[in-house]
Design an enzyme around this catalytic site. Structure first.
Site, PDB file in Angstrom:
ATOM      1  N   LYS A  10       0.833  -1.218   0.000  1.00 49.93           N
ATOM      2  CA  LYS A  10       0.000   0.000   0.000  1.00 49.93           C
ATOM      3  C   LYS A  10       0.865   1.265   0.000  1.00 49.93           C
ATOM      4  O   LYS A  10       0.610   2.186  -0.775  1.00 49.93           O
ATOM      5  CB  LYS A  10      -0.947  -0.007   1.214  1.00 49.93           C
ATOM      6  CG  LYS A  10      -1.919  -1.201   1.201  1.00 49.93           C
ATOM      7  CD  LYS A  10      -2.952  -1.132   2.298  1.00 49.93           C
ATOM      8  CE  LYS A  10      -2.359  -1.226   3.684  1.00 49.93           C
ATOM      9  NZ  LYS A  10      -1.645  -2.501   3.945  1.00 49.93           N
ATOM     10  N   THR A  11       1.896   1.287   0.848  1.00 48.63           N
ATOM     11  CA  THR A  11       2.782   2.452   0.884  1.00 48.63           C
ATOM     12  C   THR A  11       3.487   2.614  -0.463  1.00 48.63           C
ATOM     13  O   THR A  11       3.596   3.725  -0.998  1.00 48.63           O
ATOM     14  CB  THR A  11       3.847   2.289   1.996  1.00 48.63           C
ATOM     15  OG1 THR A  11       3.169   2.002   3.215  1.00 48.63           O
ATOM     16  CG2 THR A  11       4.676   3.541   2.155  1.00 48.63           C
TER      17      THR A  11
ATOM     18  N   ASP B 151      -1.920   6.445   6.253  1.00 44.53           N
ATOM     19  CA  ASP B 151      -1.886   5.019   6.549  1.00 44.53           C
ATOM     20  C   ASP B 151      -2.756   4.750   7.787  1.00 44.53           C
ATOM     21  O   ASP B 151      -2.902   5.639   8.630  1.00 44.53           O
ATOM     22  CB  ASP B 151      -0.434   4.609   6.832  1.00 44.53           C
ATOM     23  CG  ASP B 151      -0.199   3.131   6.604  1.00 44.53           C
ATOM     24  OD1 ASP B 151      -1.145   2.426   6.202  1.00 44.53           O
ATOM     25  OD2 ASP B 151       0.942   2.674   6.816  1.00 44.53           O
TER      26      ASP B 151
ATOM     27  N   THR C 297      -6.503  -1.732   6.815  1.00 46.85           N
ATOM     28  CA  THR C 297      -6.442  -3.191   6.690  1.00 46.85           C
ATOM     29  C   THR C 297      -7.821  -3.749   6.350  1.00 46.85           C
ATOM     30  O   THR C 297      -7.929  -4.782   5.723  1.00 46.85           O
ATOM     31  CB  THR C 297      -5.917  -3.833   7.988  1.00 46.85           C
ATOM     32  OG1 THR C 297      -6.472  -3.115   9.085  1.00 46.85           O
ATOM     33  CG2 THR C 297      -4.419  -3.764   8.053  1.00 46.85           C
TER      34      THR C 297
ATOM     35  N   ARG D 202       6.423  -8.290   1.506  1.00 51.91           N
ATOM     36  CA  ARG D 202       7.341  -7.907   2.600  1.00 51.91           C
ATOM     37  C   ARG D 202       8.038  -9.138   3.165  1.00 51.91           C
ATOM     38  O   ARG D 202       9.233  -9.118   3.422  1.00 51.91           O
ATOM     39  CB  ARG D 202       6.579  -7.189   3.711  1.00 51.91           C
ATOM     40  CG  ARG D 202       7.419  -7.065   4.986  1.00 51.91           C
ATOM     41  CD  ARG D 202       6.823  -6.143   6.016  1.00 51.91           C
ATOM     42  NE  ARG D 202       6.800  -4.791   5.545  1.00 51.91           N
ATOM     43  CZ  ARG D 202       5.765  -3.959   5.690  1.00 51.91           C
ATOM     44  NH1 ARG D 202       4.682  -4.369   6.319  1.00 51.91           N
ATOM     45  NH2 ARG D 202       5.834  -2.743   5.234  1.00 51.91           N
TER      46      ARG D 202
HETATM   47  P1  ATP Z   1       2.376  -1.490   5.831  1.00 54.56           P
HETATM   48  O1  ATP Z   1       1.001  -0.935   5.783  1.00 54.56           O
HETATM   49  O2  ATP Z   1       2.598  -2.524   6.902  1.00 54.56           O
HETATM   50  O3  ATP Z   1       3.479  -0.464   5.794  1.00 54.56           O
HETATM   51  P2  ATP Z   1       2.327  -1.868   3.002  1.00 54.56           P
HETATM   52  O4  ATP Z   1       1.123  -2.568   2.471  1.00 54.56           O
HETATM   53  O5  ATP Z   1       2.370  -0.400   2.940  1.00 54.56           O
HETATM   54  O6  ATP Z   1       2.555  -2.348   4.482  1.00 54.56           O
HETATM   55  P3  ATP Z   1       4.806  -1.770   1.551  1.00 54.56           P
HETATM   56  O7  ATP Z   1       5.643  -1.100   2.597  1.00 54.56           O
HETATM   57  O8  ATP Z   1       4.336  -0.958   0.422  1.00 54.56           O
HETATM   58  O9  ATP Z   1       3.590  -2.507   2.249  1.00 54.56           O
HETATM   59  O10 ATP Z   1       5.582  -3.015   0.924  1.00 54.56           O
HETATM   60  C1  ATP Z   1       6.458  -3.832   1.683  1.00 54.56           C
HETATM   61  C2  ATP Z   1       7.639  -4.272   0.846  1.00 54.56           C
HETATM   62  O11 ATP Z   1       7.202  -5.128  -0.198  1.00 54.56           O
HETATM   63  C3  ATP Z   1       8.400  -3.141   0.167  1.00 54.56           C
HETATM   64  O12 ATP Z   1       9.783  -3.405   0.255  1.00 54.56           O
HETATM   65  C4  ATP Z   1       7.981  -3.195  -1.275  1.00 54.56           C
HETATM   66  O13 ATP Z   1       9.055  -2.864  -2.109  1.00 54.56           O
HETATM   67  C5  ATP Z   1       7.610  -4.639  -1.472  1.00 54.56           C
HETATM   68  N1  ATP Z   1       6.479  -4.740  -2.396  1.00 54.56           N
HETATM   69  C6  ATP Z   1       5.182  -4.629  -2.040  1.00 54.56           C
HETATM   70  N2  ATP Z   1       4.398  -4.789  -3.108  1.00 54.56           N
HETATM   71  C7  ATP Z   1       5.208  -5.003  -4.156  1.00 54.56           C
HETATM   72  C8  ATP Z   1       4.962  -5.269  -5.539  1.00 54.56           C
HETATM   73  N3  ATP Z   1       3.730  -5.348  -6.010  1.00 54.56           N
HETATM   74  N4  ATP Z   1       6.020  -5.430  -6.341  1.00 54.56           N
HETATM   75  C9  ATP Z   1       7.268  -5.382  -5.839  1.00 54.56           C
HETATM   76  N5  ATP Z   1       7.561  -5.158  -4.540  1.00 54.56           N
HETATM   77  C10 ATP Z   1       6.546  -4.978  -3.707  1.00 54.56           C
END
Ligand code: ATP
Length: 334
Positions: free
Chosen positions: A64-65, A109, A158, A217
């Protein structure tokens, strides 16, 4: 149990920065979301307007981030990042909103954890690009309307169902982020390994992907553990052998279950004949808090079909018996 936790701490967030895809084309998987988002962004650009507010729902570590950063990058707009828990009073939100630049993307977030009074302020800001700043207290208090720059809110949660309807309705578009397929995780792993300067055997990527619980992740984290192992104990290459050995060391099994997951299944089968057994009894038996069992271990066990929640308690599924190499008793409750 951090090896397969979908959450990240501050340090891991920083490490992750280097592995983030920078644009929609580099973002692996989530085809529907990518396509929908690409349309939303391009049509806004054609009309030369800020796009609708965007809500992203999905578990931690699904990207998401990363996607919020990509949205800002694709729009060529600045990005401001904050989170629900950081907004304790409406003043905290007013401070953010009133300093946004025109077209800026505001990533909020854990939007469901924002303070209630701030939520009301956000409704108005999203709809009318205005904040009402309250001056004074009690009966003499007055609200002074303050125009703010048009911006795009990207909210992440979430569970979209947890948001109050008035907030949910103010988003023009909701992106539902799913867990990733093993093949997609393999692709992410190869990309990440390349960025870490450590190319990886196809079999090693397949092995790590299978243990990553559908979560990028976790895949990237296991990759770093395998790389560390390969550098210190192995020959430095990301081979299947090094992947196996490293993941065994961290007690992540072939389907991504860790020590606690296995302890739960073990107790459930060996002590309670597969259940049903109540959450608190199960938790005491594995020496954990009920909340840890329920929020940390159970979601994955239920999602992957190892555990069923029934009105009478937790039950091990036939798949769980098979995975643990045990034979269920003839009267086992499934
Ligand atoms: P949180 O809310 O816990 O921070 P999030 O959903 O925001 O989690 P991210 O921080 O965006 O998750 O992603 C976690 C890791 O996974 C990052 O290092 C990101 O580079 C990698 N990642 C996530 N989605 C992808 C994707 N679709 N392709 C490549 N890498 C990804």
């Amino acid at each position: 149990r951090d090896a397969v936790s979908p959450e990240a701490d501050v340090e891991e967030h920083q490490i992750e920065g280097a592995l983030r895809p920078k644009n929609l084309d580099e973002f692996v998987g989530q085809h529907r979301v990518r396509e929908q988002l690409s349309l939303v962004l391009h049509s806004a650009q054609r009309r030369n307007r800020a796009p609708d507010h965007i809500l992203m729902s999905g578990g931690p570590g699904l990207g998401k981030t990363t996607l919020a950063m990509i949205i800002a990058a694709e729009l060529g707009a600045p990005l401001r990042i904050t989170s629900g828990p950081a907004i304790e009073r409406s003043g905290d939100l007013a401070a953010v909103l009133s300093t946004l630049q025109e077209g800026e993307v505001l990533f909020l977030d854990e939007i469901h954890r924002m303070a209630r009074p701030a939520e009301e302020m956000l409704y108005v800001a999203m709809e009318d690009f205005r904040v009402d700043v309250v001056v004074g207290k009690g009966p003499g208090a007055t609200a002074i309307p303050l125009d703010i720059a048009p911006f795009t809110l990207v909210g992440a949660t979430t569970r979209a169902g947890m948001l109050p309807a008035p907030l949910r309705d103010r988003f023009g578009f909701t992106a539902h982020m799913d867990f990733y397929e093993p093949a997609e995780l393999e692709q992410i792993l190869h990309r990440s390994a390349g960025l870490l300067g450590a190319p990886m055997e196809a079999e090693a990527a397949r092995e790590i992907a299978g243990r990553s619980r559908g979560t990028p992740r976790i895949a990237n984290r296991l990759l770093r553990r395998v790389r560390d192992y390969a550098e210190v104990r192995g020959d430095g290459r990301l081979t299947l052998g090094n992947a196996h050995a490293a993941l065994e060391l961290y007690e992540v099994d072939a389907l991504g279950l860790d020590r606690l997951d296995r302890a739960i299944l073990d107790v459930l089968m060996n002590r309670f004949r597969g259940g049903p057994v109540g959450l608190s009894t199960l938790a005491v038996s594995v020496g954990e808090e009920a909340e840890t069992v329920e929020t940390v271990a159970e979601p994955f066990l239920v999602r992957s079909g190892f555990l069923a929640r029934t009105p009478r308690g937790r039950v091990a599924t036939p798949m769980a018996w098979a995975h643990m190499g045990l034979t269920p008793p003839p009267d086992a409750a499934f």
